[in-house]
Design an enzyme around this catalytic site. Structure first.
Site: not given
Length: 258
Positions: A166-168, A170
């Protein structure tokens, strides 16, 4: 020298004696659901793991009956940020030691993580994923990934076991798994609601497919068993981020078959 009261001393002694018990309780050893590895990258949004995201992951895993074991690489942080001032601090910190703050001390060196002992793996966000687990914050699509992060992501993918990010974070899947589908939310900043929207273009440059999703949603790449959610890539209320991470965790547990 600071002198502690007798009651403070007794309290400290109690926690020192019961620490092994506390650690055992924290593992969720009685759980009979999926065994999930959670990989942290430090402690604090600007130089490590985003704490609210890590907490949301752990709460949803607990609610889903999962048995959790936390890991982090035993490496130095790229740098340390004074979160109050938003400035570089003149000190160095270790990713494993800092991650132990979130894990309440119960954490293992990522080098010891084996895919055979777990049903799924999850990477919360925070800039540590782009600074300590990889060099994405500096090098963008040309980034390098920590060798143990690369190993475990490829091992779980090869074994057909689900990977959540999640967030950055990926960007790790985008770098390591050619053609993977991920989301970091929207592709336009929209007046500051999606301040890191440019990340979607970097993901495309890595050869991955970016899928636009709302903050409360998760994208499921069924072929690669990769599940992603935007989290704090969006400037919004924390409960909506919590819900989006819940969607990611729920799909990870479904894909694990446990």
């Amino acid at each position: 020298m600071l002198k502690l009261s007798s009651s403070a001393v007794r309290t400290a002694q109690f926690f020192a004696k019961t620490q092994p018990l506390n650690a055992a309780l924290h593992t969720g050893a009685a759980a009979c659901g999926a065994k999930v590895a959670v990989v942290l990258s430090g402690c604090g949004v600007f130089d490590g793991t985003e704490i609210h995201e890590a907490s949301a992951v752990l709460v949803h895993l607990s609610r889903g009956g999962a048995e959790v074991q936390m890991f982090a690489p035993d490496v130095s942080q790229m740098h340390v940020i004074d979160h109050g001032k938003g400035q570089l601090a003149q000190e160095s910190r270790n990713v494993l030691s800092e991650s132990a703050r979130i894990a309440r001390g119960n954490i293992t060196d990522l080098a010891k993580l084996s895919v055979t002992n777990h049903d799924a793996i999850i990477f919360p966000g925070g800039f540590g994923a782009a600074k300590n687990l990889s060099t994405f914050a500096v090098d963008g699509p040309d980034c390098k990934v920590n060798k143990d992060v690369e190993r475990v992501v490829k091992d779980f993918h090869k074994a057909g076991k689900p990977i959540g990010l999640c967030c950055i974070s990926p960007v790790l899947a985008a770098k390591l798994l050619p053609g993977v589908e991920v989301t970091v939310g929207h592709e336009e900043e929209e007046g500051g609601k999606w301040p890191y929207a440019g990340t979607a273009q970097a993901i495309k440059a890595l050869g991955a497919k970016h899928c636009v999703k709302e903050v409360t949603e998760a994208h499921v790449d069924q072929k690669n068993k990769v599940v992603t959610s935007p989290a704090f890539m969006c400037e919004t209320k924390v409960h909506l981020i919590f819900d989006g991470i819940g969607a990611m965790v729920s799909n990870i547990l479904k894909l694990s078959g446990k």
